[in-house]
Design a protein around this motif. Sequence first.
Motif, PDB file in Angstrom:
ATOM      1  N   PHE A  46      12.021   5.649   3.239  1.00 61.07           N
ATOM      2  CA  PHE A  46      10.939   5.233   4.125  1.00 61.07           C
ATOM      3  C   PHE A  46       9.647   4.980   3.345  1.00 61.07           C
ATOM      4  N   ILE A  47       9.440   5.714   2.268  1.00 61.61           N
ATOM      5  CA  ILE A  47       8.225   5.526   1.477  1.00 61.61           C
ATOM      6  C   ILE A  47       8.296   4.235   0.666  1.00 61.61           C
ATOM      7  N   LEU A  48       9.449   3.994   0.020  1.00 64.85           N
ATOM      8  CA  LEU A  48       9.596   2.780  -0.779  1.00 64.85           C
ATOM      9  C   LEU A  48       9.638   1.528   0.093  1.00 64.85           C
ATOM     10  N   ARG A 265       2.504   6.130  -3.874  1.00 65.08           N
ATOM     11  CA  ARG A 265       2.299   5.273  -2.708  1.00 65.08           C
ATOM     12  C   ARG A 265       0.870   5.398  -2.180  1.00 65.08           C
ATOM     13  N   ILE A 266       0.337   6.595  -2.143  1.00 66.59           N
ATOM     14  CA  ILE A 266      -1.053   6.792  -1.696  1.00 66.59           C
ATOM     15  C   ILE A 266      -2.023   6.085  -2.649  1.00 66.59           C
ATOM     16  N   TYR A 267      -1.739   6.185  -3.936  1.00 68.32           N
ATOM     17  CA  TYR A 267      -2.587   5.534  -4.942  1.00 68.32           C
ATOM     18  C   TYR A 267      -2.581   4.023  -4.758  1.00 68.32           C
ATOM     19  N   THR A 268      -1.403   3.442  -4.510  1.00 68.48           N
ATOM     20  CA  THR A 268      -1.328   1.993  -4.325  1.00 68.48           C
ATOM     21  C   THR A 268      -2.001   1.566  -3.033  1.00 68.48           C
ATOM     22  N   TRP A 269      -1.908   2.368  -1.972  1.00 71.29           N
ATOM     23  CA  TRP A 269      -2.588   2.026  -0.718  1.00 71.29           C
ATOM     24  C   TRP A 269      -4.102   2.043  -0.893  1.00 71.29           C
ATOM     25  N   ILE A 270      -4.588   3.072  -1.595  1.00 68.64           N
ATOM     26  CA  ILE A 270      -6.036   3.167  -1.803  1.00 68.64           C
ATOM     27  C   ILE A 270      -6.510   2.018  -2.702  1.00 68.64           C
ATOM     28  N   GLY A 271      -5.689   1.726  -3.718  1.00 72.22           N
ATOM     29  CA  GLY A 271      -6.071   0.636  -4.619  1.00 72.22           C
ATOM     30  C   GLY A 271      -6.017  -0.715  -3.935  1.00 72.22           C
TER      31      GLY A 271
END
Length: 271
Positions: A46-48, A265-271
């Motif tokens: 679900f995360i990927l 995933r959190i890092y990519t969303w924030i970025g």
Amino acid sequence: MREEMNRLDWSFTDTFLRPRIKGNVLLDMNPMSKANILASLTVSAFILFDIVYAFILSGVMVLLAACAGRLRSFVSVYWKIVVFFASLLFLVRAAFTNGSEVLFQLGGIHVTPEGIHLGLISAGLVMAFSGAFILFIKTTEMEELVWVLEQKGMSHTFSYIVLSAFQTIIDLGKSAQTIMDSQKCRGIETEGGMMTRAKAFIPILGPLVLGAISNAEEKTIAMDARAFSSPTKHTSLMLLKEPPLAEKLVVWALDLALLALIAWRIYTWIG
């Protein structure tokens, strides 16, 4: 003769003093470790949110079921999930999702590349989640799961309710099949179309419900006779082996990988 009897008695007693061993890595795995591993794999899908990974994970679940010797019972349930839920979800997503380009249109139905992509990933996630859940059910005995939960501090009353609920479902299925076989022996048509099956099944609901109530009452009396409500610590005739180091390492590795995936995933969303 007496020595042989004593030897037999001790061998019978010894079976309850040794941990349960089935001779299969997956079947002998601790239920909590198994749940942890399957949950980590499912959440990672679900995360990927990747089509290839979701379908590969679904294939891994089938492969694990085969390694555990539960392929037939696994597939007998899993294919229904794939046919009814996954395929239906794919069709709905593909037919009613807006996109940049319409590949096919018929009334309110408009198939787009985005819809097909979203339908495939949704179907893959359903298959991965369902495969993990069915695999856990097919490779784990509920009494073992309940025993482990009791060792973790769960109330024996709640554990009995959980175990009794699963056992009641199994008993109802067996009772329904027995009654249907009896009806068939009396010459009553029980096979055929949907209406024929419904007409044959509705009359057995009465005996089925009454039998379930009677069984529940008998279980209550039996549990009271065994001092189930006693406030003292309960004992058990079942014993499971301690999880080996390799099993713990696999669980820890998957948990750490899942945490790293969530952080990425959190890092990519924030970025």
